[in-house]
Design an enzyme around this catalytic site. Structure first.
Site, mmCIF file in Angstrom:
data_model
loop_
_atom_site.group_PDB
_atom_site.id
_atom_site.type_symbol
_atom_site.label_atom_id
_atom_site.label_comp_id
_atom_site.label_asym_id
_atom_site.label_seq_id
_atom_site.Cartn_x
_atom_site.Cartn_y
_atom_site.Cartn_z
ATOM 1 N N ASN A 9 -93.847 -64.459 21.042
ATOM 2 C CA ASN A 9 -92.438 -64.735 21.320
ATOM 3 C C ASN A 9 -92.349 -66.151 21.886
ATOM 4 O O ASN A 9 -92.691 -66.378 23.039
ATOM 5 C CB ASN A 9 -91.925 -63.694 22.329
ATOM 6 C CG ASN A 9 -90.534 -64.011 22.826
ATOM 7 O OD1 ASN A 9 -89.824 -64.850 22.258
ATOM 8 N ND2 ASN A 9 -90.118 -63.330 23.883
ATOM 9 N N TRP A 10 -91.917 -67.063 21.050
ATOM 10 C CA TRP A 10 -91.895 -68.475 21.472
ATOM 11 C C TRP A 10 -90.740 -68.791 22.419
ATOM 12 O O TRP A 10 -90.692 -69.874 22.996
ATOM 13 C CB TRP A 10 -91.788 -69.387 20.246
ATOM 14 C CG TRP A 10 -92.979 -69.357 19.343
ATOM 15 C CD1 TRP A 10 -94.027 -68.472 19.361
ATOM 16 C CD2 TRP A 10 -93.252 -70.277 18.277
ATOM 17 N NE1 TRP A 10 -94.926 -68.780 18.370
ATOM 18 C CE2 TRP A 10 -94.471 -69.887 17.685
ATOM 19 C CE3 TRP A 10 -92.572 -71.383 17.762
ATOM 20 C CZ2 TRP A 10 -95.028 -70.575 16.610
ATOM 21 C CZ3 TRP A 10 -93.124 -72.061 16.691
ATOM 22 C CH2 TRP A 10 -94.350 -71.659 16.121
ATOM 23 N N LYS A 11 -89.801 -67.879 22.531
ATOM 24 C CA LYS A 11 -88.620 -68.104 23.379
ATOM 25 C C LYS A 11 -87.932 -69.418 22.974
ATOM 26 O O LYS A 11 -87.949 -69.773 21.807
ATOM 27 C CB LYS A 11 -89.009 -68.062 24.858
ATOM 28 C CG LYS A 11 -89.826 -66.796 25.177
ATOM 29 C CD LYS A 11 -89.989 -66.542 26.632
ATOM 30 C CE LYS A 11 -90.802 -65.250 26.817
ATOM 31 N NZ LYS A 11 -90.914 -64.846 28.205
ATOM 32 N N HIS A 94 -84.892 -57.931 24.776
ATOM 33 C CA HIS A 94 -85.818 -58.606 25.692
ATOM 34 C C HIS A 94 -85.182 -58.705 27.078
ATOM 35 O O HIS A 94 -83.964 -58.904 27.186
ATOM 36 C CB HIS A 94 -86.173 -59.996 25.159
ATOM 37 C CG HIS A 94 -87.290 -60.620 25.923
ATOM 38 N ND1 HIS A 94 -87.097 -61.229 27.143
ATOM 39 C CD2 HIS A 94 -88.623 -60.685 25.670
ATOM 40 C CE1 HIS A 94 -88.276 -61.653 27.591
ATOM 41 N NE2 HIS A 94 -89.211 -61.341 26.729
ATOM 42 N N GLU A 96 -85.039 -60.999 29.160
ATOM 43 C CA GLU A 96 -84.270 -62.239 29.391
ATOM 44 C C GLU A 96 -82.871 -62.124 28.774
ATOM 45 O O GLU A 96 -81.899 -62.661 29.306
ATOM 46 C CB GLU A 96 -85.051 -63.443 28.836
ATOM 47 C CG GLU A 96 -86.240 -63.760 29.742
ATOM 48 C CD GLU A 96 -87.435 -64.369 29.030
ATOM 49 O OE1 GLU A 96 -87.299 -64.868 27.896
ATOM 50 O OE2 GLU A 96 -88.529 -64.337 29.630
ATOM 51 N N GLU A 166 -92.590 -54.130 28.727
ATOM 52 C CA GLU A 166 -92.731 -55.387 29.458
ATOM 53 C C GLU A 166 -92.128 -55.252 30.852
ATOM 54 O O GLU A 166 -90.906 -55.420 31.017
ATOM 55 C CB GLU A 166 -92.002 -56.514 28.713
ATOM 56 C CG GLU A 166 -92.468 -56.715 27.291
ATOM 57 C CD GLU A 166 -92.145 -58.112 26.788
ATOM 58 O OE1 GLU A 166 -93.072 -58.862 26.511
ATOM 59 O OE2 GLU A 166 -90.949 -58.462 26.716
ATOM 60 N N GLY A 172 -93.839 -63.989 32.423
ATOM 61 C CA GLY A 172 -93.809 -65.408 32.785
ATOM 62 C C GLY A 172 -94.221 -65.700 34.211
ATOM 63 O O GLY A 172 -94.011 -66.802 34.712
ATOM 64 N N SER A 213 -97.313 -61.816 30.801
ATOM 65 C CA SER A 213 -98.448 -62.632 31.248
ATOM 66 C C SER A 213 -99.766 -62.248 30.575
ATOM 67 O O SER A 213 -100.831 -62.289 31.198
ATOM 68 C CB SER A 213 -98.581 -62.587 32.779
ATOM 69 O OG SER A 213 -97.420 -63.136 33.386
HETATM 70 P P1 PGA Z 1 -95.084 -64.047 28.913
HETATM 71 O O1 PGA Z 1 -93.804 -63.457 28.175
HETATM 72 O O2 PGA Z 1 -96.285 -63.694 28.061
HETATM 73 O O3 PGA Z 1 -94.862 -65.526 29.000
HETATM 74 O O4 PGA Z 1 -95.166 -63.380 30.249
HETATM 75 C C1 PGA Z 1 -93.851 -62.219 27.523
HETATM 76 C C2 PGA Z 1 -92.506 -61.906 26.918
HETATM 77 O O5 PGA Z 1 -91.482 -62.279 27.506
HETATM 78 O O6 PGA Z 1 -92.427 -61.306 25.837
#
Ligand code: PGA
Length: 252
Positions: A9-11, A94, A96, A166, A172, A213
């Site tokens: 997931n490149w966000k 997600h 976020e 998650e 993150g 993470s």
């Molecule tokens: P992260 O993000 O690996 O940077 O913790 C995971 C995600 O949000 O899918």
């Protein structure tokens, strides 16, 4: 047998040019690991370019979000058929999106149903916040997200889903869950909830990923857990060598 699954997931990272560079760096390494279902999820703006680079490979492409309506006056949104032009997968719900953009279990459910109706495989994200975790509410939150997010799906539809567990506090932050704790949530909460809704066969067949993470250094801790089938990787998916190592670990 559930085939291991790793998605990046490149966000909100990488211009088209930067995305091309990153994919060209990781493509040979990714293509070598056939035993793992591998998926890249760049921003919308790079989907067309990356779809061209992945054509003729067995590496999948996913979007990071999508609207549920088919078309119309929804400024700034992307419709399922637009995602489907380039992608086989779509990340939905997600944390976020839930935290910053007001997504709820109900909107996630609309999106999941729209994705399935358009032949996309949803990667549905669930997970508890730190406060919920510390209050001992993980099971309640995660089961509610599944019950409401996957409401009104048929067992057949549910069997094609990918779920990403998650924990919000692990995303993150560099503070991953322990493999054992994540395995326990998947085995004691997520699969039993799926079994109640869709039956045992579906619950045992759905791929459930861990996310939060994940790095090359800790990936094996998750992939050796019997209930965890792979990972949704954020930050570490932006580093070619690191992401390839994670995918290789999933094949072990
Ligand atoms: P992260 O993000 O690996 O940077 O913790 C995971 C995600 O949000 O899918």
């Amino acid at each position: 047998m559930r085939k291991p699954f790793v998605a990046g997931n490149w966000k909100m990272n990488k211009t088209v040019e930067q995305a091309r560079v990153l994919v060209s760096e990781m493509l040979p390494g990714l293509q070598a690991v056939k035993a793992v279902e591998r998926v890249l999820c760049p921003p919308f703006t790079s989907l067309m370019a990356i779809a061209a680079m992945l054509s003729g490979t067995d590496i999948g492409l996913g979007a990071q979000n999508m609207h549920w309506e088919t078309a119309g006056a929804f400024t700034g949104e992307i419709a399922p058929a637009m995602v489907k032009e380039f992608c086989q997968y779509v990340i939905l719900g997600h944390s976020e999106r839930r935290t910053y953009f007001g997504e709820t279990d109900e909107t996630v459910n609309r999106k999941v149903r729209a994705a399935l109706a358009h032949g996309l495989t949803p990667i549905v994200c669930i997970g508890e916040t730190l406060a919920e975790n510390e209050a001992g509410r993980t099971a309640e939150v995660v089961s509610r997200q599944i019950e409401q997010g996957l409401k009104d799906l048929t067992p057949e539809q549910a069997s094609g889903l990918v779920i990403a567990y998650e924990p919000v506090w692990a995303i993150g932050t560099g503070r991953a869950a322990s493999g054992e704790d994540a395995n326990r949530v998947v085995g004691d909460v997520i699969r039993p909830t799926l079994a109640k809704m869709f039956g045992n066969t579906v619950a045992e067949g759905v791929r459930v990923l861990y996310g939060g993470s994940v790095t090359a250094a800790n990936a094996a801790e998750f992939f050796t857990q019997p209930q965890i089938d792979g990972a949704l990787v954020g930050g570490a998916s932006l580093k070619a060598a690191e992401f390839v190592k994670i995918v290789e670990a999933a094949a072990q």
